[in-house]
Design an enzyme around this catalytic site. Structure first.
Site, PDB file in Angstrom:
ATOM      1  N   GLN A 106      -0.484  18.319  -0.837  1.00  0.00           N
ATOM      2  CA  GLN A 106      -1.900  18.501  -0.502  1.00  0.00           C
ATOM      3  C   GLN A 106      -2.124  18.643   0.997  1.00  0.00           C
ATOM      4  OE1 GLN A 106      -3.410  15.037  -3.132  1.00  0.00           O
ATOM      5  NE2 GLN A 106      -5.141  16.450  -2.988  1.00  0.00           N
ATOM      6  N   HIS A 156       0.265  16.814  -9.057  1.00  0.00           N
ATOM      7  CA  HIS A 156       0.194  17.614  -7.820  1.00  0.00           C
ATOM      8  C   HIS A 156       1.577  18.140  -7.436  1.00  0.00           C
ATOM      9  CE1 HIS A 156      -3.847  17.591  -6.268  1.00  0.00           C
ATOM     10  NE2 HIS A 156      -3.972  16.289  -6.423  1.00  0.00           N
ATOM     11  N   GLY A 187      -5.632   8.511  -3.874  1.00  0.00           N
ATOM     12  CA  GLY A 187      -4.223   8.854  -3.740  1.00  0.00           C
ATOM     13  C   GLY A 187      -4.144  10.215  -3.091  1.00  0.00           C
ATOM     14  N   CYS A 195     -10.820  15.371  -7.076  1.00  0.00           N
ATOM     15  CA  CYS A 195      -9.615  15.602  -6.286  1.00  0.00           C
ATOM     16  C   CYS A 195     -10.015  16.097  -4.908  1.00  0.00           C
ATOM     17  CB  CYS A 195      -8.732  16.641  -6.988  1.00  0.00           C
ATOM     18  SG  CYS A 195      -7.224  17.042  -6.093  1.00  0.00           S
ATOM     19  N   LEU A 196      -9.319  15.581  -3.888  1.00  0.00           N
ATOM     20  CA  LEU A 196      -9.617  16.006  -2.516  1.00  0.00           C
ATOM     21  C   LEU A 196      -9.362  17.503  -2.321  1.00  0.00           C
ATOM     22  CD1 LEU A 196      -8.008  13.008  -0.602  1.00  0.00           C
ATOM     23  CD2 LEU A 196     -10.447  13.416  -0.998  1.00  0.00           C
ATOM     24  N   HIS A 244      -2.182  11.822 -12.144  1.00  0.00           N
ATOM     25  CA  HIS A 244      -2.863  12.847 -11.345  1.00  0.00           C
ATOM     26  C   HIS A 244      -2.022  13.207 -10.125  1.00  0.00           C
ATOM     27  CE1 HIS A 244      -6.682  14.523  -9.400  1.00  0.00           C
ATOM     28  NE2 HIS A 244      -5.844  14.424  -8.381  1.00  0.00           N
ATOM     29  N   GLU A 245      -1.496  12.193  -9.431  1.00  0.00           N
ATOM     30  CA  GLU A 245      -0.722  12.471  -8.206  1.00  0.00           C
ATOM     31  C   GLU A 245       0.614  13.135  -8.537  1.00  0.00           C
ATOM     32  OE1 GLU A 245      -2.302  12.379  -5.567  1.00  0.00           O
ATOM     33  OE2 GLU A 245      -3.969  11.172  -6.301  1.00  0.00           O
TER      34      GLU A 245
END
Ligand code: NI
Length: 191
Positions: free
Chosen positions: A54, A148, A49, A102-103, A144-145
């Site tokens: 981000q 962000h 995701g 996480c990216l 999680h998303e």
């Protein structure tokens, strides 16, 4: 459409709360372009995701998709979903502990407690309201998303710092046991 640079932990746009999108603007070329860039960037980076802030877009939308993902080989599939102005409601107090990456936090993983039963609501890319329930291990991806968009990254939610580890160490020493935990959750919940 473009693959965008992914901002990393500590960047002020990642740390700030993203702002709501006027639903009347969802079908504009600007917002549709954001959506296409998010999908391209998520797929290019093998993310499960990605949230708009981000990639430097300070607004409330994210995309989720899990297929055959080399970063998360144990993850159940999730079809491509785009959601704008997302909200999550917890449907029970039941939680599980998942190991997350996480990216925007390259190289690091850690254990985070997530709710198992959630209701997700928001708007789709045509501007239509959407609402659905998610139960099981996949529920963590949505939480999680959404985190962000509130400036929260998974390390902020890690309560046991001894669970932090590198991706290489996770793969070598911890993935097999964690994959078993995920299999048990998927067997119970179907996702
Ligand atoms: Ni992330």
């Amino acid at each position: 459409m473009a693959v965008r640079e992914i901002l990393q932990i500590g960047h002020p746009v990642l740390a700030a709360r993203a702002s709501e999108i006027d639903p009347a603007d969802i079908t504009t070329p600007e917002v549709q372009g954001w959506i296409d860039d998010l999908i391209d960037t998520m797929r290019h980076a093998n993310g499960a995701g990605i949230a708009a802030n981000q990639v430097g877009i300070p607004h409330r939308l994210f995309t989720v998709e899990v297929g055959d993902n080399p970063r998360y080989p144990y993850k159940p599939r999730i079809p491509l979903t785009v959601i704008l102005n997302p909200e999550i409601r917890f449907l029970s107090d039941r939680t599980y502990v998942g190991n997350e990456g996480c990216l925007s936090v390259p190289g690091l993983r850690g254990d985070v407690s997530r709710h198992l039963e959630i209701a997700v609501s928001g708007y789709d890319r045509e501007g239509a309201p959407m609402e659905f329930d998610v139960r099981g291990y996949s529920a963590g991806t949505w939480q999680h998303e959404l985190d962000h968009l509130d400036g929260i990254l998974f390390p902020h939610r890690v309560t046991d710092p001894t669970t932090f580890c590198s991706w290489q160490v996770f793969t070598e020493f911890r993935q097999a046991a964690f994959a078993e935990t995920v299999r048990e959750l998927v067997a119970e919940w179907g996702a």
